[in-house]
Write an enzyme that holds these catalytic residues in place. Structure first.
Site, PDB file in Angstrom:
ATOM      1  N   SER A 250       1.051  34.124  45.746  1.00 15.39           N
ATOM      2  CA  SER A 250      -0.117  34.089  44.922  1.00 15.39           C
ATOM      3  C   SER A 250      -1.343  34.567  45.999  1.00 15.39           C
ATOM      4  O   SER A 250      -0.803  35.265  47.109  1.00 15.39           O
ATOM      5  CB  SER A 250      -0.599  32.831  44.364  1.00 15.39           C
ATOM      6  OG  SER A 250      -0.894  31.979  45.536  1.00 15.39           O
ATOM      7  N   LYS A 251      -2.455  34.795  45.430  1.00 11.46           N
ATOM      8  CA  LYS A 251      -3.616  35.248  46.373  1.00 11.46           C
ATOM      9  C   LYS A 251      -3.632  34.679  47.807  1.00 11.46           C
ATOM     10  O   LYS A 251      -3.911  35.232  48.480  1.00 11.46           O
ATOM     11  CB  LYS A 251      -4.762  35.192  45.710  1.00 11.46           C
ATOM     12  CG  LYS A 251      -4.727  36.111  44.436  1.00 11.46           C
ATOM     13  CD  LYS A 251      -6.258  37.016  44.587  1.00 11.46           C
ATOM     14  CE  LYS A 251      -6.326  38.034  43.562  1.00 11.46           C
ATOM     15  NZ  LYS A 251      -6.358  37.316  41.954  1.00 11.46           N
ATOM     16  N   ARG A 252      -3.320  33.306  47.617  1.00  8.76           N
ATOM     17  CA  ARG A 252      -3.217  32.654  48.736  1.00  8.76           C
ATOM     18  C   ARG A 252      -2.662  33.285  50.084  1.00  8.76           C
ATOM     19  O   ARG A 252      -2.775  33.250  51.310  1.00  8.76           O
ATOM     20  CB  ARG A 252      -2.729  31.293  48.739  1.00  8.76           C
ATOM     21  CG  ARG A 252      -3.520  30.102  47.934  1.00  8.76           C
ATOM     22  CD  ARG A 252      -2.995  28.783  47.802  1.00  8.76           C
ATOM     23  NE  ARG A 252      -1.695  28.973  47.176  1.00  8.76           N
ATOM     24  CZ  ARG A 252      -0.479  28.497  47.623  1.00  8.76           C
ATOM     25  NH1 ARG A 252      -0.461  28.132  48.815  1.00  8.76           N
ATOM     26  NH2 ARG A 252       0.522  28.860  46.847  1.00  8.76           N
TER      27      ARG A 252
END
Ligand code: GLU
Length: 480
Positions: A250-252
């Site tokens: 994910s964007k994390r």
């Protein structure tokens, strides 16, 4: 699929966001299967979610697939025998299919209110059961004038649905665990599980490879095929891509869209190569051309374990391709970054210049900024004042001036002749290369680090090199 039928594969993104890395891998694997077997690759836009679908995401997905080189044989901007390839334009087909299922009592109208459905859900949750529509309207035979309603598909209430998954092997689903799911919403919109089956069926799709987040949808889809009297395609569900910490990517974890990697300056060849290895292997080979991927790709070698994203490895693969693609290709890929930096070099000059820095460059953007000094006009070169102070002291200026006079009579201007003349000149004066390398480099590049000095001079050419040396000397004197 009959044995001699050519495979038909598809990528069916929903234009509700950027093209995700995981989506690109799905597209790649389906594309590879199609190309390997001389089949057909179809692009279909699944914009059933009217609120979240956006034309700009559609454009972006198309742009990014093209950038990756994943071309389609049928689909948007291409057409084909099953057009249109955008679900929002296929309403008439879906309408007919709903009528048909209703008529054959394989679907039914349901007028249960939101309040009622909520209450059922809450009760099930409280009792620790799977929330499940209770079939209240299943046998009420409601007609078209029953008021606001959804249409639900009648799932078999007992038995087992078996999915012979090409990646995971056979998977069994108990039918009683599955809902009579909605196929048409109150607002007349159709749901993914319904239209995906109709489209895959009408478009003659023979195999579907997709992320295993869709696995729970597959038994519903298989039952729909059954109701339509159609043979389902073969399904293969691939593990989702994980981040380095083992959680879903994910964007994390950093950039997750193809467009972001493109803008950062990664090569499409590198991204494809890297994506192919995320969940697929061919021995321990890491570097593949696209042709090799097509040649070696096989379903059997898709891993059951999820691949983990590694930016270090992507960077390594990208650097490999930065160094090994033909310079014409590198230069073509660099064009948007040159443009972005307002640089407009002559193509032959651009190739030669980019070639001097590509092996040191992390990516295209980095490469263009390292080569930027080549492309500026000679009297607008930015010069690092600290480097000038350090390396262009009066004695150095004197030497550079003398050497420049010698170079100005040089007839053939290339690395070898420059090396010969400069070394000879140094030798006569008992000087080391060090005594003039940085002073000249600062004059011609403006900076203390850059590609090899002789290469730089050759690529700049005689006139421009000498002009930059003259300018450098003048500016150093002004600064002093
Ligand atoms: N539109 C679906 C998605 O983007 C496609 C799933 C499928 O391949 O069936 O997830």
């Amino acid at each position: 699929m009959s044995r001699n039928q050519k495979p038909r594969l598809r990528f069916a993104p929903s234009p509700t966001g950027h093209l995700h890395i995981g989506g690109a891998r799905t597209a790649l694997f389906n594309w590879l299967l199609a190309r390997k077997e001389g089949g057909t690759f179809i692009l279909r836009l699944e914009d059933t979610d009217r609120e979240r679908s956006r034309p700009e995401f559609e454009d972006e997905i198309i742009r990014d697939l093209r950038w990756l080189g994943l071309d389609w044989d049928e689909g948007p901007q291409k057409g084909g025998p099953h057009a249109p390839y955008r679900q929002s334009e296929r309403g008439a087909t879906y309408q007919r299919a709903v009528e048909d299922l209703l008529e054959r009592a394989q679907a039914y109208r349901c007028t249960c209110s939101m309040g009622r459905l909520d209450a059922i859900r809450k009760e099930a949750m409280a009792q620790g059961r799977n929330p499940h529509y209770d079939g209240h309207c299943r046998d009420l035979h409601l007609g078209p004038d029953c008021g606001p309603h959804v249409v639900r598909f009648k799932m078999p209430q007992d038995g087992t649905t078996v999915v012979q998954d090409m990646v995971k092997g056979p998977i069994f689903f108990e039918n009683q665990e599955m809902d009579d799911f909605v196929i048409r919403r109150t607002d007349g919109g159709y749901t993914y599980n319904f239209v995906v089956v109709l489209d895959d069926h009408h478009m003659g799709i023979t195999a579907v490879l997709r992320g295993d987040d869709h696995l729970s949808n597959t038994p519903k889809q298989v039952q729909l095929y059954e109701a339509l009297g159609a043979l389902p395609p073969r399904f293969g569900h691939m593990p989702l891509i994980l981040g380095p910490d083992g959680k879903r990517l994910s964007k994390r974890h950093g950039a997750t869209s193809v467009g972001a990697y493109r803008d950062m300056g990664y090569l499409p060849q590198a991204l494809l190569n890297y994506l192919a290895r995320l969940g697929w292997a061919h021995g321990d080979q890491e570097i593949f051309t696209v042709d090799q991927l097509v040649e070696f790709f096989s379903l059997a070698a898709i891993g059951k374990a999820a691949g983990r994203w590694s930016s270090e490895k992507l960077d390594w693969v990208n650097q490999y391709w930065m160094q090994n693609l033909p310079i014409t290709e590198i230069s073509r890929r660099a064009a948007p970054f040159l443009k972005e930096m307002d640089l407009n070099p002559d193509p032959a000059m651009a190739e030669a210049a980019l070639d001097t820095v590509r092996s040191r460059s992390h990516d295209l953007r980095d490469m263009v900024s390292r080569a930027r000094f080549f492309f500026l006009s000679d009297n607008r070169l930015e010069m690092d004042p600290r480097a000038m102070r350090k390396f262009l002291k009066p004695a150095a200026i004197q030497r550079v001036e003398e050497l420049a006079a010698e170079l100005s009579i040089l007839e053939s201007w290339n690395q070898e002749s420059l090396e010969d003349v400069i070394h000879g000149w140094l030798h006569q004066r008992d000087l080391k290369l060090k005594s003039i390398a940085q002073p000249i480099r600062i004059c011609v590049t403006g900076q203390r680090v850059g590609p090899g000095l002789f290469e730089t001079l050759e690529v700049l050419g005689k006139d421009r090199s000498l002009a930059r040396i003259r300018n450098g000397i003048r500016r150093a004197r002004e600064q002093a």
